[in-house]
Design a protein around this motif. Sequence first.
Motif, PDB file in Angstrom:
ATOM      1  N   GLY A 271       0.821  -1.205   0.000  1.00  0.00           N
ATOM      2  CA  GLY A 271       0.000   0.000   0.000  1.00  0.00           C
ATOM      3  C   GLY A 271       0.855   1.255   0.000  1.00  0.00           C
ATOM      4  N   LYS A 272       1.854   1.274   0.868  1.00  0.00           N
ATOM      5  CA  LYS A 272       2.726   2.445   0.953  1.00  0.00           C
ATOM      6  C   LYS A 272       3.513   2.631  -0.343  1.00  0.00           C
ATOM      7  CE  LYS A 272       3.940   3.409   5.714  1.00  0.00           C
ATOM      8  NZ  LYS A 272       5.066   3.507   6.636  1.00  0.00           N
ATOM      9  N   LYS A 273       4.055   1.526  -0.823  1.00  0.00           N
ATOM     10  CA  LYS A 273       4.879   1.561  -2.039  1.00  0.00           C
ATOM     11  C   LYS A 273       4.131   2.262  -3.173  1.00  0.00           C
ATOM     12  CE  LYS A 273       5.468  -2.482  -4.068  1.00  0.00           C
ATOM     13  NZ  LYS A 273       5.758  -3.932  -3.946  1.00  0.00           N
ATOM     14  N   LYS A 274       2.873   1.879  -3.355  1.00  0.00           N
ATOM     15  CA  LYS A 274       2.090   2.463  -4.445  1.00  0.00           C
ATOM     16  C   LYS A 274       1.680   3.903  -4.128  1.00  0.00           C
ATOM     17  CE  LYS A 274       2.761  -0.489  -7.184  1.00  0.00           C
ATOM     18  NZ  LYS A 274       3.280  -0.249  -8.540  1.00  0.00           N
ATOM     19  N   MET A 275       1.413   4.171  -2.832  1.00  0.00           N
ATOM     20  CA  MET A 275       1.079   5.547  -2.448  1.00  0.00           C
ATOM     21  C   MET A 275       2.257   6.478  -2.773  1.00  0.00           C
ATOM     22  SD  MET A 275       0.499   7.195   1.342  1.00  0.00           S
ATOM     23  CE  MET A 275       2.097   6.726   1.953  1.00  0.00           C
ATOM     24  N   TYR A 276       3.473   5.993  -2.515  1.00  0.00           N
ATOM     25  CA  TYR A 276       4.647   6.842  -2.784  1.00  0.00           C
ATOM     26  C   TYR A 276       4.743   7.188  -4.269  1.00  0.00           C
ATOM     27  CZ  TYR A 276       6.105   5.673   1.982  1.00  0.00           C
ATOM     28  OH  TYR A 276       6.155   5.521   3.343  1.00  0.00           O
ATOM     29  N   GLU A 277       4.304   6.261  -5.131  1.00  0.00           N
ATOM     30  CA  GLU A 277       4.334   6.562  -6.569  1.00  0.00           C
ATOM     31  C   GLU A 277       3.414   7.749  -6.877  1.00  0.00           C
ATOM     32  OE1 GLU A 277       3.542   3.146  -9.031  1.00  0.00           O
ATOM     33  OE2 GLU A 277       4.939   1.913  -7.871  1.00  0.00           O
TER      34      GLU A 277
ATOM     35  N   HIS B 116       9.497  15.287  -4.934  1.00  0.00           N
ATOM     36  CA  HIS B 116      10.604  14.347  -5.070  1.00  0.00           C
ATOM     37  C   HIS B 116      10.534  13.322  -3.931  1.00  0.00           C
ATOM     38  CE1 HIS B 116      15.210  13.681  -5.644  1.00  0.00           C
ATOM     39  NE2 HIS B 116      14.541  12.568  -5.522  1.00  0.00           N
ATOM     40  N   VAL B 117      10.170  12.092  -4.290  1.00  0.00           N
ATOM     41  CA  VAL B 117      10.123  11.019  -3.290  1.00  0.00           C
ATOM     42  C   VAL B 117      11.182   9.992  -3.668  1.00  0.00           C
ATOM     43  CG1 VAL B 117       8.728   9.221  -2.208  1.00  0.00           C
ATOM     44  CG2 VAL B 117       7.649  11.361  -2.913  1.00  0.00           C
ATOM     45  N   GLU B 118      12.089   9.759  -2.755  1.00  0.00           N
ATOM     46  CA  GLU B 118      13.179   8.814  -3.002  1.00  0.00           C
ATOM     47  C   GLU B 118      12.805   7.512  -2.288  1.00  0.00           C
ATOM     48  OE1 GLU B 118      15.640   9.977  -4.931  1.00  0.00           O
ATOM     49  OE2 GLU B 118      16.670   8.035  -4.873  1.00  0.00           O
ATOM     50  N   VAL B 119      12.533   6.460  -3.068  1.00  0.00           N
ATOM     51  CA  VAL B 119      12.109   5.205  -2.440  1.00  0.00           C
ATOM     52  C   VAL B 119      13.287   4.237  -2.331  1.00  0.00           C
ATOM     53  CG1 VAL B 119      10.567   3.205  -2.621  1.00  0.00           C
ATOM     54  CG2 VAL B 119       9.734   5.476  -3.240  1.00  0.00           C
ATOM     55  N   LEU B 120      13.549   3.772  -1.115  1.00  0.00           N
ATOM     56  CA  LEU B 120      14.620   2.801  -0.902  1.00  0.00           C
ATOM     57  C   LEU B 120      14.011   1.408  -0.879  1.00  0.00           C
ATOM     58  CD1 LEU B 120      16.451   4.589   2.069  1.00  0.00           C
ATOM     59  CD2 LEU B 120      16.793   4.920  -0.376  1.00  0.00           C
ATOM     60  N   GLU B 121      14.628   0.488  -1.598  1.00  0.00           N
ATOM     61  CA  GLU B 121      14.066  -0.860  -1.635  1.00  0.00           C
ATOM     62  C   GLU B 121      14.547  -1.651  -0.434  1.00  0.00           C
ATOM     63  OE1 GLU B 121      15.090  -3.441  -4.868  1.00  0.00           O
ATOM     64  OE2 GLU B 121      13.461  -4.819  -4.358  1.00  0.00           O
ATOM     65  N   LEU B 122      13.656  -1.826   0.499  1.00  0.00           N
ATOM     66  CA  LEU B 122      13.970  -2.565   1.716  1.00  0.00           C
ATOM     67  C   LEU B 122      13.750  -4.043   1.430  1.00  0.00           C
ATOM     68  CD1 LEU B 122      14.455  -1.976   4.879  1.00  0.00           C
ATOM     69  CD2 LEU B 122      12.089  -2.697   5.073  1.00  0.00           C
TER      70      LEU B 122
ATOM     71  N   HIS C 233      22.047  -6.060  -0.448  1.00  0.00           N
ATOM     72  CA  HIS C 233      21.219  -5.185  -1.282  1.00  0.00           C
ATOM     73  C   HIS C 233      20.842  -3.908  -0.515  1.00  0.00           C
ATOM     74  CE1 HIS C 233      18.448  -4.045  -4.460  1.00  0.00           C
ATOM     75  NE2 HIS C 233      17.599  -3.698  -3.499  1.00  0.00           N
ATOM     76  N   TRP C 234      20.518  -4.063   0.751  1.00  0.00           N
ATOM     77  CA  TRP C 234      20.118  -2.896   1.563  1.00  0.00           C
ATOM     78  C   TRP C 234      21.328  -1.958   1.742  1.00  0.00           C
ATOM     79  CZ3 TRP C 234      16.429   0.128   2.490  1.00  0.00           C
ATOM     80  CH2 TRP C 234      16.288   0.881   3.659  1.00  0.00           C
ATOM     81  N   VAL C 235      22.516  -2.546   1.942  1.00  0.00           N
ATOM     82  CA  VAL C 235      23.736  -1.729   2.037  1.00  0.00           C
ATOM     83  C   VAL C 235      23.917  -0.935   0.737  1.00  0.00           C
ATOM     84  CG1 VAL C 235      26.264  -1.813   2.186  1.00  0.00           C
ATOM     85  CG2 VAL C 235      24.885  -3.241   3.713  1.00  0.00           C
ATOM     86  N   ASP C 236      23.711  -1.601  -0.400  1.00  0.00           N
ATOM     87  CA  ASP C 236      23.844  -0.913  -1.694  1.00  0.00           C
ATOM     88  C   ASP C 236      22.842   0.234  -1.818  1.00  0.00           C
ATOM     89  OD1 ASP C 236      25.869  -2.559  -2.417  1.00  0.00           O
ATOM     90  OD2 ASP C 236      24.663  -3.857  -3.733  1.00  0.00           O
ATOM     91  N   GLU C 237      21.606  -0.012  -1.380  1.00  0.00           N
ATOM     92  CA  GLU C 237      20.582   1.035  -1.423  1.00  0.00           C
ATOM     93  C   GLU C 237      21.022   2.248  -0.606  1.00  0.00           C
ATOM     94  OE1 GLU C 237      18.389   0.172  -4.125  1.00  0.00           O
ATOM     95  OE2 GLU C 237      16.931   1.157  -2.814  1.00  0.00           O
ATOM     96  N   LEU C 238      21.621   1.977   0.571  1.00  0.00           N
ATOM     97  CA  LEU C 238      22.037   3.083   1.432  1.00  0.00           C
ATOM     98  C   LEU C 238      23.223   3.835   0.826  1.00  0.00           C
ATOM     99  CD1 LEU C 238      21.569   1.767   5.094  1.00  0.00           C
ATOM    100  CD2 LEU C 238      19.918   2.769   3.518  1.00  0.00           C
ATOM    101  N   ARG C 239      24.144   3.101   0.179  1.00  0.00           N
ATOM    102  CA  ARG C 239      25.278   3.786  -0.483  1.00  0.00           C
ATOM    103  C   ARG C 239      24.772   4.684  -1.608  1.00  0.00           C
ATOM    104  NH1 ARG C 239      29.503   1.548   1.966  1.00  0.00           N
ATOM    105  NH2 ARG C 239      29.697  -0.717   2.126  1.00  0.00           N
ATOM    106  N   LYS C 240      23.789   4.169  -2.328  1.00  0.00           N
ATOM    107  CA  LYS C 240      23.202   4.977  -3.407  1.00  0.00           C
ATOM    108  C   LYS C 240      22.505   6.215  -2.823  1.00  0.00           C
ATOM    109  CE  LYS C 240      20.990   1.866  -5.859  1.00  0.00           C
ATOM    110  NZ  LYS C 240      19.891   1.279  -6.605  1.00  0.00           N
TER     111      LYS C 240
END
Lengths: 259, 377
Positions: free
Chosen positions: B106-112, B119-125, B137-144
């Motif tokens: 629900g949140k994921k789609k709301m953010y779209e 500007h909404v930056e979505v991190l893939e948890l 993968h989460w470490v990579d998301e945080l580096r990005k």
Amino acid sequence: MKKARITCGVDIGARSIDIILFDGRKIIDSIVINTGAKPRERALSAYQNLLVKNGIRKNKLLKTVSTGYGRNHFTDADEAISEIACHAAGVAYYFPDAELVIDIGGQDSKVIGMLPGGKVVDFGMNDRCAAGTGRFIEMVSDILDIKIEDISKMSFRKVSGCEINSMCAVFAESEIVGLLQNDVPVEKLLKGVFVSVAKRVVSLMGKSFSSREIIFTGGVAMINGVAEALEQETESRITVPSNPQITGALGAAILAGKR
Amino acid sequence: MKTQDPFKYFRDAIDYELEFVEKEKSRGRKIVGIYCEYTPREIILAAGAIPVCLCGTSNSTVAAAEKILPSNLCPLIKSSFGYFITDSCPFITMSDLIVAETTCDGKKKMYEIMGQRKHVEVLELTQKSDSALSLKHWVDELRKFRKTLEREFKVKITDSDLRRAIKLMNRERALLRKAFDLGMRNPSIVTGLELALIRFRVAGFEKHLEMLEKFISDVEKRGKSRKKPGGPRILLTGCPTGSGSGKVIEIIEECGGVVVVQEACSGIKSVYELTEEKGDPIEAIARRHFHLPCSCLTPNRGRIELIAKLAEDFRPDAVIDLIWQACHTYNVESHIVGEFVKNRLKLPFLKVETDYSPSDREQLKVRISALLEIAGK
């Protein structure tokens, strides 16, 4: 009769107000009236009338306990106790070994698991949906233009019910209207409604409740067809006390004597 | 600052926060809106920006949200979205950027939808809490994300900036933890409603930390005079609460119970573990967040372990699991939690499914009173 032991239980429910005078061993008198729009005033005057009728002055009462939705607003009570505990205590009065109670009232339905003697161990209640409650059956009887009293004593054992799939009382109503348009006979429809109510209540039981005998209380327990449907859905023996509507008030009066 | 009474201060905290954020923004500091405890506040602070938790705990914006979102979504999503589309949360207006996570569908789609306007930056948890690949993968998301902030805010985030931010967040979390731990006292010296006050929205705000210290010392002083045992002690688990959505805590305490600990992310869960101060800072931030046992993780054994630990430390008489309507993960997980509480902890358990509206207060009172009656015996 020693008046000092007399207690009073007042159950202010969504659809009815039930009041009981209890002398520690047996019911002295009881009254059941509709809740109406002014539950507090109605309950108070019924309470006073019942005391006057039995020649009991309020200060001679050991204690008054209120229960039901209006329990916290009934200012003449010495204590308010939830209807879960009260129903359990009321049922234990008639059936000391009972372990499982199904109570279907006007606005909610509950399943209570208890130890012999009436101590509550666990319970389940319907969420804010009217399907599976007395109100739902009232709605259906309105649509069908049949008085509940006229169907209460009927047996539906031999009728095969139609499916009612809606999980919501409002949508179930439109489903029923649709079925009527298709000339589904009234008894099949009623059976379907009773089974759907029973299924809702059984879903409240989950895995944690089971017993060979279930005590069925609340106003809806007076409808024979619902008891039959519960028997079918639970595969347990369903026992209805002689006056199933007043077990909450009775339990309140009994607990009043214990505390 | 106007008041020295920490209870009054935290009741009015939003006013102080608004004043602070407006002032800092006018000085050129960037504001980053966040919605979830998984958001790496440390990286935002290290970029010189202020992380602000955005509004989403009031029933008043739900109706506005339902014009666009389906009504059978959880109230937290609807409330957040309602604030967003009606421009009624000043923190949203002030945010230069919103950071969000893929915690639920629900949140994921709301953010779209939000992203169409801001500007909404979505991190893939990622969701498997025990998988090395997920963590990577989460470490990579945080580096990005670190690079995104550097680019957006035209700053350089060094490792020592990150370490300083970790220390600051750790100080804040340790103080919050110390305050929540006051609930262990028996007889209790602080109510669940009082503890709910200290979940403020703005991180890294020095005045909050000072008042938090005062809150702790004021409550501790009560401990010397209070000897009377209170009502049944409740461990509240499940979905988060906030200002405007504390209905269940209110009802429990109106009925005579005391919420001695809230396991949810609005309670002790989010401050239970600190971020490691040694080693690679981004990896440390990522690891801590992976130790936060939200129902979006699978399997979520950490939540059961945390409940067991809290039951040992806080000695509750019963456990209540709060489910916001249509929060599928918490709703389904409730079965696992209930079995554990009843069979292993041997405590009474009640699942309460509701939303932010007051319509079912009376019904909730019945079942909560009944639970307290069972627990009080």
